[in-house]
Each structure stands twice: as C-alpha cells, then as structure tokens.
Design a protein around this motif. Structure first.
Motif, PDB file in Angstrom:
ATOM      1  N   ASN A 148      -4.224   5.656 -33.178  1.00 39.52           N
ATOM      2  CA  ASN A 148      -3.732   6.647 -32.698  1.00 39.52           C
ATOM      3  C   ASN A 148      -2.858   7.102 -34.231  1.00 39.52           C
ATOM      4  O   ASN A 148      -2.710   9.006 -33.670  1.00 39.52           O
ATOM      5  CB  ASN A 148      -1.262   6.147 -32.606  1.00 39.52           C
ATOM      6  N   CYS A 149      -3.180   6.963 -35.026  1.00 40.69           N
ATOM      7  CA  CYS A 149      -2.809   8.337 -36.204  1.00 40.69           C
ATOM      8  C   CYS A 149      -3.306   7.899 -37.649  1.00 40.69           C
ATOM      9  O   CYS A 149      -3.946   8.909 -38.280  1.00 40.69           O
ATOM     10  CB  CYS A 149      -1.227   8.314 -37.108  1.00 40.69           C
ATOM     11  N   CYS A 159      -6.697   3.299 -37.633  1.00 41.05           N
ATOM     12  CA  CYS A 159      -5.219   3.072 -36.293  1.00 41.05           C
ATOM     13  C   CYS A 159      -5.659   4.014 -35.165  1.00 41.05           C
ATOM     14  O   CYS A 159      -6.390   5.324 -35.898  1.00 41.05           O
ATOM     15  CB  CYS A 159      -3.509   3.211 -37.157  1.00 41.05           C
ATOM     16  N   CYS A 211       0.389  -0.985 -37.482  1.00 42.53           N
ATOM     17  CA  CYS A 211       0.073  -0.259 -38.362  1.00 42.53           C
ATOM     18  C   CYS A 211       1.354   0.294 -39.029  1.00 42.53           C
ATOM     19  O   CYS A 211       2.790   0.821 -38.398  1.00 42.53           O
ATOM     20  CB  CYS A 211       0.077   1.519 -37.715  1.00 42.53           C
ATOM     21  N   CYS A 269       2.890   3.930 -37.366  1.00 45.22           N
ATOM     22  CA  CYS A 269       3.359   4.143 -35.773  1.00 45.22           C
ATOM     23  C   CYS A 269       3.859   3.118 -35.650  1.00 45.22           C
ATOM     24  O   CYS A 269       5.123   2.806 -34.736  1.00 45.22           O
ATOM     25  CB  CYS A 269       2.126   3.673 -34.936  1.00 45.22           C
TER      26      CYS A 269
HETATM   27 ZN   LIG Z   1      -0.967   4.449 -36.419  1.00 45.12          ZN
END
Ligand SMILES: [Zn+2]
Length: 270
Positions: free
Chosen positions: A247-248, A245, A265, A268
């Motif tokens: 973001n994370c 992902c 995800c 998220c």
């Molecule tokens: Zn994520």
C-alpha cells in the motif's frame, strides 16, 4: 504448515476418491506421531465403507459406517492417494488400503494425528468439543464483536484462538489484519465495532479466496510419487518482513509475540 484452506483443499480433493470405497488393510511405520491409534484399533475399520469426508477446523473427519477416522496434518503432514502400492516413501507413516487405490500419509516432522472413534463419540471428543465457530459457515460478526469488546488480549491472539473462531493460523491472521489495517498487538476491546466488522469480513474473505485458489491444485493430491503441493497464495505480509508494503511502500516490520512471528506495516496498521 497446513492451515484451514489447505485442509479444506485436501478434503475436496479426497472426497470423490474416498466416498463409496471399501476399506481394507491398515499398515503403519514404527515411528511415533503426535497421536496415533494403535494398528489393532485401526484394523477394526476393515470392511467398512467411506460415507463422507468432512472437516472441522483443521481436522479431517472420514465417516466410515459406524466409525470415524480423525486426521490432523500437524506441521508437515500430507495425505494423498495412489493407484498401486509402491515402496514406502521416506517419512511415510501409514496407509489405508481401499478397494480402489490406497490412502497414504507422509509427515517428515511427525506432528500429525490419526485416531479412530465411534461415530456417536465424535461430537464430544476432547479434540473437537471446545472448538469455536467455523469461519466459513456459522461465524457471526456480532458474536465476534461482543467477544472482542470483553477482551484485553492483543487482537492477533484472539483471532488465532480456536475458541473465538477455528482454523485461523498465523499466515491468514497476519494477512487479514493487514487487509483490515489493524495492528496485530492492538487490544481487542479498544478496536471500534466498525473496524471489527471489517476484520470479521476480511478473515472470511482471505480464507475463502485461499480455498478457491487451492482448487486448482487438486490434482496434486493424487500422484504415484506422493508429492502433493500446497498452492502459492498471494501473501501480502506473511514472509515479507523488511520488504515494501504493497500500500505505502514502507518497509514491513516483524515482531515475535506469544512465540509467533508476525509481520505487519507500522504505517498502515493501527
Ligand atoms: Zn503500509
């Protein structure tokens, strides 16, 4: 598969090439498309002039005097122009000769459509009359929230339903849900109004950006070898199952729901 931004890009590319042109002969391959007007019917366009090239959802509408041509690209359709009329390409299924250039259609999987209707019949046409609002024109957040609050369907199904909003296909649905951090299977009525407002905004943003980035490929729709390319949009989840992902860094998950694969995800998107 062409989604709304690709169809809009195609419309923008074709508009200056088609408007004002006089239509000549129609010719076609002998293969079936999902829906195809007869050659006899298409011949009635000859002599008319193209007034506008419009779009409704994923349908291209070519206004020609009192008549209208409806084109849908199906899964693999490509419309393009060439100056001359060289030999037919593999998977080329129809051509419309113009006083300048030739409009051509190629479609390996043949899910596309070509129809001719009278101009007054267009609004009530069975393919168009049940379509919901256009996401880039007249789609209101309040209407979307009201609809979601009365639906028990998973949110991804709802945003891909043309009655909710038209032209949001699998790719952009997955991208918008990721950006708004909404789990694709979350029941629509359980999502907060605040989050739905964000999702509404995100869908519009994702589609608009794709249309903008498509502008740079406009030249690809006009070539003699007939190879228009779709632009490579920066996709954050679609086609990235198992990858990290953005973001994370959790590995993106994938599941099949209502016959469509969706990537998301699990950390998220809630
Ligand atoms: Zn994520």
């Amino acid at each position: 598969m062409p989604e709304l931004p690709e169809v809009e890009t195609c419309r923008r590319a074709l508009e200056p090439l088609l408007v004002g042109r006089r239509i000549g002969q129609y010719s076609a391959s002998d293969k079936a498309l999902r829906l195809r007007e007869s050659a006899e019917s298409m011949a009635k366009l000859a002599g008319s002039t193209v007034l506008a090239v419009r779009r409704r959802s994923k349908y291209l509408l070519i206004d020609c005097d009192e008549q209208q041509v409806i084109v849908h690209l199906g899964m693999t359709g490509q419309l393009f122009m060439s100056e001359h009329s060289p030999a037919w390409l593999k998977h080329e299924h129809w051509r419309l000769q113009l006083d300048q250039g030739c409009l051509r259609y190629r479609d390996p999987r043949r899910f596309g459509m070509l129809l001719r209707v009278g101009r007054d019949d267009l609004a009530g046409h069975r393919l168009l009359k049940h379509l919901g609002p256009e996401p880039l024109e007249d789609w209101q957040a309040n209407d979307f929230i009201r609809l979601c609050k009365s639906s028990n369907k998973p949110i991804k199904h709802l945003i891909m339903d043309a009655k909710t909003v038209c032209g949001v296909g699998n790719i952009y649905a997955a991208e918008a849900l990721f950006r708004a951090r909404v789990h694709p299977l979350r029941r629509a009525r359980l999502i907060s109004a605040k989050r739905l407002t964000l999702l509404h905004h995100t869908i519009i943003e994702v589609l608009s950006r794709a249309v903008e980035s498509g502008g740079s490929t406009v030249k690809d729709f006009v070539s003699s070898d007939g190879a228009p390319g779709y632009f490579a949009q920066q996709l954050q989840v679609y086609g990235r199952a198992g990858q990290a992902c953005v973001n994370c860094e959790t590995a993106l998950k994938s599941l099949v729901s209502a016959g469509r694969r969706t990537v998301f995800c699990g950390s998220c998107q809630r």
